[in-house]
Scaffold this motif. Structure first.
Motif, PDB file in Angstrom:
ATOM      1  N   GLU A  84       0.832  -1.203   0.000  1.00 33.06           N
ATOM      2  CA  GLU A  84       0.000   0.000   0.000  1.00 33.06           C
ATOM      3  C   GLU A  84       0.868   1.254   0.000  1.00 33.06           C
ATOM      4  O   GLU A  84       1.409   1.640   1.026  1.00 33.06           O
ATOM      5  CB  GLU A  84      -0.923  -0.007   1.207  1.00 33.06           C
ATOM      6  N   ASP A  86      -0.154   4.347  -0.860  1.00 31.43           N
ATOM      7  CA  ASP A  86      -0.865   5.561  -0.476  1.00 31.43           C
ATOM      8  C   ASP A  86      -1.352   5.452   0.972  1.00 31.43           C
ATOM      9  O   ASP A  86      -2.235   4.646   1.273  1.00 31.43           O
ATOM     10  CB  ASP A  86      -2.065   5.756  -1.413  1.00 31.43           C
ATOM     11  N   ASN A  88      -3.285   7.208   2.506  1.00 29.49           N
ATOM     12  CA  ASN A  88      -4.684   7.615   2.638  1.00 29.49           C
ATOM     13  C   ASN A  88      -5.655   6.618   2.020  1.00 29.49           C
ATOM     14  O   ASN A  88      -6.855   6.790   2.106  1.00 29.49           O
ATOM     15  CB  ASN A  88      -4.870   8.992   1.987  1.00 29.49           C
ATOM     16  N   ALA A  89      -5.126   5.551   1.403  1.00 32.80           N
ATOM     17  CA  ALA A  89      -5.985   4.534   0.798  1.00 32.80           C
ATOM     18  C   ALA A  89      -6.513   3.589   1.883  1.00 32.80           C
ATOM     19  O   ALA A  89      -5.907   3.459   2.946  1.00 32.80           O
ATOM     20  CB  ALA A  89      -5.194   3.749  -0.244  1.00 32.80           C
TER      21      ALA A  89
END
Ligand SMILES: [Zn+2]
Length: 112
Positions: A84, A86, A88-89
Motif C-alpha cells: 500500500e 498511499d 490515505n488509501a
C-alpha cells in the motif's frame, strides 16, 4: 538477541550510490546493495529471488520519494503491487517501511 548486519563493497568508480530525484529507477550498484540486504523479496514469507524482483520506493516516487538505498527495498512484482503506497488509501495488505535501518512490514491499521 543476536543481530545480523551486512556490508556491501561496491566499486566507487561506477557512479554514486544515491540518485535522489535524478532517476526513478535503481542503478546496478543500488540493486547489488539491495540484493545483499534482501536476497529474496522482503515481504514476510516470500522467497522470490532478488534477481527476479523489483526495487520498490518505500516513500513512493509520486509522493517525492528519492531513489536512494535507504528508500528502496527488494520486492517481487506481486508484493510490489499489493504494497500500500498511499497512506490515505483503505488499508488492505499493509506496507513495508524502514524502521531503525531495518525493513519491517506494517500491517493494515498500524501507525506509521
Ligand atoms: Zn514477494
Amino acid at each position: 538477541m543476536p543481530t545480523k548486519d551486512f556490508v556491501t563493497i561496491i566499486s566507487r568508480t561506477q557512479g554514486p550510490v544515491d540518485l535522489y530525484r535524478f532517476d526513478r529507477f535503481a542503478s546496478v550498484k543500488q540493486r547489488t546493495m539491495l540484493a545483499a540486504e534482501h536476497p529474496t523479496c522482503a515481504w514476510p514469507g516470500c522467497n522470490t529471488p532478488a534477481e527476479r524482483g523489483q526495487f520498490h520506493h518505500l516513500t513512493p516516487w509520486k509522493h517525492g520519494g528519492e531513489t536512494n538505498v535507504v528508500n528502496l527495498v527488494t520486492l517481487c512484482s506481486y508484493h510490489n503491487g499489493v504494497n500500500e503506497d498511499d497512506p490515505n488509501a483503505p488499508p488492505r495488505r499493509g506496507r513495508l517501511a524502514r524502521k531503525g535501518g531495518k525493513i519491517v512490514w506494517q500491517p493494515p491499521h498500524s501507525s506509521r
